[in-house]
Design a protein around this motif. Structure first.
Motif, PDB file in Angstrom:
ATOM      1  N   GLU A 103     -10.970  -4.470  -7.936  1.00  0.00           N
ATOM      2  CA  GLU A 103     -10.771  -3.019  -7.857  1.00  0.00           C
ATOM      3  C   GLU A 103      -9.293  -2.652  -8.010  1.00  0.00           C
ATOM      4  OE1 GLU A 103     -10.969   0.488  -4.454  1.00  0.00           O
ATOM      5  OE2 GLU A 103     -12.052  -1.391  -4.121  1.00  0.00           O
ATOM      6  N   LEU A 104      -8.420  -3.424  -7.339  1.00  0.00           N
ATOM      7  CA  LEU A 104      -6.980  -3.164  -7.417  1.00  0.00           C
ATOM      8  C   LEU A 104      -6.432  -3.474  -8.803  1.00  0.00           C
ATOM      9  CD1 LEU A 104      -5.956  -4.553  -3.925  1.00  0.00           C
ATOM     10  CD2 LEU A 104      -5.497  -2.218  -4.740  1.00  0.00           C
TER      11      LEU A 104
ATOM     12  N   SER B   2      -5.606   0.872 -14.984  1.00  0.00           N
ATOM     13  CA  SER B   2      -5.835   2.284 -15.341  1.00  0.00           C
ATOM     14  C   SER B   2      -4.563   3.101 -15.188  1.00  0.00           C
ATOM     15  CB  SER B   2      -6.930   2.875 -14.440  1.00  0.00           C
ATOM     16  OG  SER B   2      -8.136   2.181 -14.600  1.00  0.00           O
ATOM     17  N   GLY B   3      -3.689   2.665 -14.274  1.00  0.00           N
ATOM     18  CA  GLY B   3      -2.423   3.361 -14.068  1.00  0.00           C
ATOM     19  C   GLY B   3      -1.354   2.962 -15.058  1.00  0.00           C
TER      20      GLY B   3
ATOM     21  N   ILE C 186       1.779   1.770  -3.471  1.00  0.00           N
ATOM     22  CA  ILE C 186       0.619   2.219  -4.255  1.00  0.00           C
ATOM     23  C   ILE C 186       0.418   3.716  -4.045  1.00  0.00           C
ATOM     24  CG2 ILE C 186      -1.894   2.040  -4.515  1.00  0.00           C
ATOM     25  CD1 ILE C 186      -1.603  -0.931  -3.659  1.00  0.00           C
TER      26      ILE C 186
ATOM     27  N   MET D  75       2.217   1.109  -9.573  1.00  0.00           N
ATOM     28  CA  MET D  75       1.096   0.261  -9.977  1.00  0.00           C
ATOM     29  C   MET D  75       1.456  -1.222  -9.968  1.00  0.00           C
ATOM     30  SD  MET D  75      -1.569   2.093 -10.288  1.00  0.00           S
ATOM     31  CE  MET D  75      -0.940   2.961  -8.846  1.00  0.00           C
TER      32      MET D  75
ATOM     33  N   ALA E  87       0.194  -2.311  -6.763  1.00  0.00           N
ATOM     34  CA  ALA E  87      -1.263  -2.495  -6.792  1.00  0.00           C
ATOM     35  C   ALA E  87      -1.607  -3.859  -7.372  1.00  0.00           C
ATOM     36  CB  ALA E  87      -1.919  -1.384  -7.609  1.00  0.00           C
TER      37      ALA E  87
ATOM     38  N   ARG F  97      -8.097  -3.230 -11.531  1.00  0.00           N
ATOM     39  CA  ARG F  97      -8.552  -2.126 -12.389  1.00  0.00           C
ATOM     40  C   ARG F  97      -7.706  -0.871 -12.149  1.00  0.00           C
ATOM     41  NH1 ARG F  97     -14.428  -3.803 -11.812  1.00  0.00           N
ATOM     42  NH2 ARG F  97     -14.956  -4.634 -13.870  1.00  0.00           N
ATOM     43  N   GLN F  98      -7.389  -0.603 -10.884  1.00  0.00           N
ATOM     44  CA  GLN F  98      -6.578   0.573 -10.560  1.00  0.00           C
ATOM     45  C   GLN F  98      -5.204   0.469 -11.221  1.00  0.00           C
ATOM     46  OE1 GLN F  98      -5.960   1.197  -6.346  1.00  0.00           O
ATOM     47  NE2 GLN F  98      -4.452   2.812  -6.650  1.00  0.00           N
TER      48      GLN F  98
ATOM     49  N   GLN G 193       0.830  -1.205   0.000  1.00  0.00           N
ATOM     50  CA  GLN G 193       0.000   0.000   0.000  1.00  0.00           C
ATOM     51  C   GLN G 193       0.867   1.259   0.000  1.00  0.00           C
ATOM     52  OE1 GLN G 193      -3.525  -0.048  -0.281  1.00  0.00           O
ATOM     53  NE2 GLN G 193      -2.968   2.052  -0.834  1.00  0.00           N
TER      54      GLN G 193
END
Length: 810
Positions: A253-254, A260-261, A223, A228, A231, A256-257, A220
């Motif tokens: 969710e992670l 996206s990053g 992150i 990423m 993540a 996807r994060q 974390q």
């Protein structure tokens, strides 16, 4: 005039500075087209950094995946202009994409020059090559010395690499405490990957107590700094902790994060989740589109995923050749492990010319780096390269190394070696113990293997109930192959488990789910139950559906039907065209069929030399049964020199691994050639006929009866029993022989009506010569009532035999 010149130079410098700033900003924003335009302007002004940056853009595939020569040109130009980092960049680039020894030598030379000029990254790469023994003579001491020197000088990359060596026990004795220390030091100096590795130590409890919370905390923190990859690693951890329930909402969710990053591995994982419908609603089109977009963008692992789809025929037509092209592209895009996929295809001749030696070298390279799956692959290739007479001990050694490192497939193969006594002392009890240990670990292929042993009654007592239970356990473990095996058992097993309806339900269920193999097997089951050449429109439709979906065995069977005009309109040209297409795609079975056509001059010009070439090609394509046909040719000297010992060698290799037809062929070989092969030919012929008969091959049981019947002193009651068993199993010639002997009272009490009934049943199954024999026997019966009784009994026999076997065989 002097002032004007000064002004012009100032303007040029200001313009160049502006171009430089725009190019640098575009690089940071991943606007590669704008970066290219501005770097190109600066390169025309002989800016070394511009040439270097252009080389990096081309090398990374940001300007297309086929521009490697452009990258090399710009690296060389940057070097000429005195750019100090270009030598290192070119060395790294050539090392990745070199296709010849000359290019690899150039890469090493560039790295050495860069290191001499003071490039620490170049020195570290050379250290890694010394440790791996790749492109440089192996010198682990020298490699470790270089890494240690730079690690002690607080170089985070050297510290990280040294930590990996201690972590994985490569070149240094495994020491998790030292690995932990170097990861900590590298992380303190900003090496982001070190945080991921530290987290892994906490997750797996290597050198520290298992501490998921500490792992989460480390990840974390990264992150929050925008890392990423952390993540992605945290998402993988949360997915792991979710167990069989699949990735949690937090995992997704992670992922996807991270995606996206810009973290491509996370984007690829999301595509996988969509493909399988795990944690998200299934969307195969979205998954495949993502693979394709990422592949076009130069991301090698995504290209490899596309290759997997074509290799396995999953949602794409099975096409080995195209799969190999995709793997090559993936490797060229920088995904080095795609080479392992290509090695497997080379080793088995899938889509490319078979080259076991080259495949072995690739596997060996990765195995020496500590890759357990590569060690397993190396063992497989060594095994394939070996002579039939001697199983290679080197293969056993690699299997053992992989097995000791936890590779379950290697332990499964070791079980097979103990089972067969290959490279190790024969020890079937140890083989079973290995399998049972794997079953305890819930390794479903071991469950399937034990199920096979109980199904076939090979060493373990034949027990279809236990076979069923093992298959069911594997099905619960989500082994798709086990479900097909279970359906096959229901379709063909003994009375204790036979359940055609259950088999049909499984096949239909899998077929509806898109399993084209199940559609094909359903058709085969229905065809088998109705008997040879009894192909209904429903069966044809199933074959056609599976064939259209791209399942090669179905395409092959549909072509067989077209060739013979069975259930469909005969179309020889289309059938042969299908064989040729499938052969070009690397399907050895299709090449084999083409060989059969020209060997026997069916629909094609008889050409035994061409047949031999086709059989050999099918072998190169991985169709091992081509070796059986070559053995048959050598046995009779057809198109090849007669070589009985070679034929025996091939047949034995297949027979000891359970190939029924090979055991039968061995029996035939000894029965026909007798003392030419062995003074103990009779015992050996009986042994192999019995082996094939025990495995359910009716021709072997019939041949054994014929052989024993021809020998004086043999137990005639045993001979009669063999004929009777084969007859009741649906063997036409056995029915005729048993019926004739019963009719004449040979080795049994005379019973003309019962004997004639068996011969009539053989005639009803279209067994050659049975009708003529039946008419001859009827001429010898005085009472018409006996003939009527024999006819009624024949109808009963046919019904009983069909009920038991589902088919009357010739």
């Amino acid at each position: 005039m002097r002032h004007l010149l000064t002004l012009l130079i100032s303007i040029l410098l200001l313009t160049s500075c502006a171009d430089l700033q725009v190019a640098q900003r575009a690089n940071l924003e991943c606007d590669y087209e704008t970066a290219f335009d501005n770097w190109e302007v600066l390169a025309r002004k002989d800016f070394p950094e511009a040439e270097y940056q252009l080389a990096k853009l081309y090398a990374a595939g940001h300007l297309g995946t086929d521009r490697q020569q452009e990258a090399l040109t710009h690296y060389q130009r940057a070097i000429e202009l005195g750019h100090t980092g270009a030598l290192y960049g070119m060395g790294q680039f050539l090392l990745r994409y070199a296709k010849s020894d000359v290019e690899r030598a150039t890469a090493i030379d560039a790295l050495k020059q860069a290191a001499t000029a003071g490039s620490v990254p170049a020195e570290i790469v050379l250290a890694e090559l010394y440790i791996e023994g790749q492109y440089l003579p192996r010198d682990t001491s020298r490699g470790v010395e270089i890494l240690s020197r730079h690690a002690n000088a607080d170089n985070p990359r050297a510290q990280y690499k040294l930590a990996l060596l201690y972590d994985e026990g490569i070149a240094l004795q495994q020491n998790y405490a030292k690995a932990y220390d170097y990861y900590q030091r590298a992380l303190a100096l900003g090496h982001r990957s070190a945080a991921n590795r530290l987290a892994t130590l906490y997750i797996e409890g290597r050198g520290v107590a298992v501490d998921y919370d500490r792992a989460r905390e480390l990840l974390q923190q990264q992150i929050d700094l925008g890392n990423m990859s952390a993540a992605y690693r945290l998402a993988a951890l949360e997915e792991q902790l979710s167990g069989e329930s699949g990735p949690s909402a937090r995992s997704v969710e992670l992922y996807r994060q991270a995606a996206s990053g810009g973290y491509e591995a996370a984007r690829l994982r999301m595509a996988d989740l969509y493909f399988h419908g795990i944690g998200v609603e299934r969307d195969i089109d979205k998954a495949i589109n993502t693979y394709q977009e990422m592949s076009i963008g130069g991301y090698g692992p995504a290209t490899a995923k596309l290759g997997d789809l074509y290799r396995d025929g999953e949602e794409k037509p099975l096409d080995y050749a195209y799969a190999h092209e995709l793997y090559q592209l993936s490797y060229d895009q920088g995904f080095e492990r795609a080479e392992l996929r290509m090695a497997r295809m080379m080793g088995y001749g899938l889509g490319v010319t078979r080259d076991i030696r080259a495949a072995r070298l690739i596997y060996h390279k990765y195995a020496l780096r500590g890759d357990v799956s590569a060690a397993y692959g190396a063992a497989q290739m060594i095994e394939l390269m070996a002579d039939f007479d001697h199983f290679p001990l080197e293969a056993v050694s690699w299997y053992q190394r992989a097995g000791e490192a936890g590779h379950q497939g290697a332990r499964l193969r070791l079980a097979g070696l103990y089972w067969e006594g290959l490279g190790v002392d024969l020890d079937k009890s140890r083989a079973v113990a290995l399998l049972e240990a794997l079953v305890e670990e819930q390794y479903t292929p071991a469950m399937v293997r034990l199920g096979d042993y109980y199904r076939d009654g090979n060493y373990l007592p034949r027990n279809h109930i236990k076979a069923r239970d093992h298959y069911l356990a594997a099905v619960e473990g989500h082994d798709g192959n086990a479900r097909l095996k279970l359906a096959d058992l229901y379709a063909q097993g003994d009375e204790a488990v036979r359940d055609f309806e259950a088999a049909r339900v499984i096949f239909v269920d899998l077929s509806k789910a898109g399993d084209h193999a199940a559609t094909y097997k359903l058709a085969r089951m229905l065809e088998f139950r109705l008997g040879d050449n009894a192909v209904t429109p429903e069966i044809v439709a199933l074959y056609e559906r599976s064939a259209v979906a791209g399942y090669p065995p179905a395409q092959l069977r549909y072509a067989d039907l077209q060739l013979e005009g069975i259930g469909v309109e005969q179309n020889v040209d289309r059938a042969i065209a299908s064989y040729r297409i499938l052969s070009e795609r690397g399907l050895g079975a299709a090449t084999f069929r083409l060989g059969k056509l020209v060997e026997y001059g069916r629909f094609e010009t008889l050409d035994i030399d061409k047949a031999v070439r086709l059989y050999r090609k099918s072998i190169d394509q991985g169709y091992d049964l081509g070796n059986l046909q070559m053995a048959r040719l050598h046995a009779v000297g057809k198109g090849v020199p007669r070589d009985l010992r070679y034929a025996r060698q091939i047949f034995e290799r297949f027979a000891v691994t359970g190939t029924i037809k090979a055991a039968y062929e061995l029996g035939e070989l000894y029965s026909i050639h007798k003392t030419q092969l062995s003074t103990d030919w009779l015992a050996l012929a009986i042994k192999w006929y019995e082996r094939a008969a025990q495995l359910g091959y009716l021709d072997a049981k019939y041949a054994l009866a014929e052989l024993l019947d021809s020998q004086k002193g043999q137990d005639r009651r045993y001979v009669m029993r063999l004929y009777h068993e084969a007859a009741l199993a649906g063997h036409g010639r056995a029915m005729s022989r048993y019926g004739e002997r019963l009719f004449n009272g040979i080795s049994a009490k005379r019973n003309q009506a019962e004997g004639l009934a068996f011969v009539l049943t053989a005639a009803r199954s279209n067994s050659s010569g049975a009708l003529k024999l039946a008419l001859s026997l009827m001429d010898r019966i005085n009472r018409a009532a006996d003939i009527r009784r024999a006819n009624l009994r024949s109808l009963e026999l046919k019904s009983e035999i069909f009920k038991v076997t589902g088919v009357l065989s010739e």
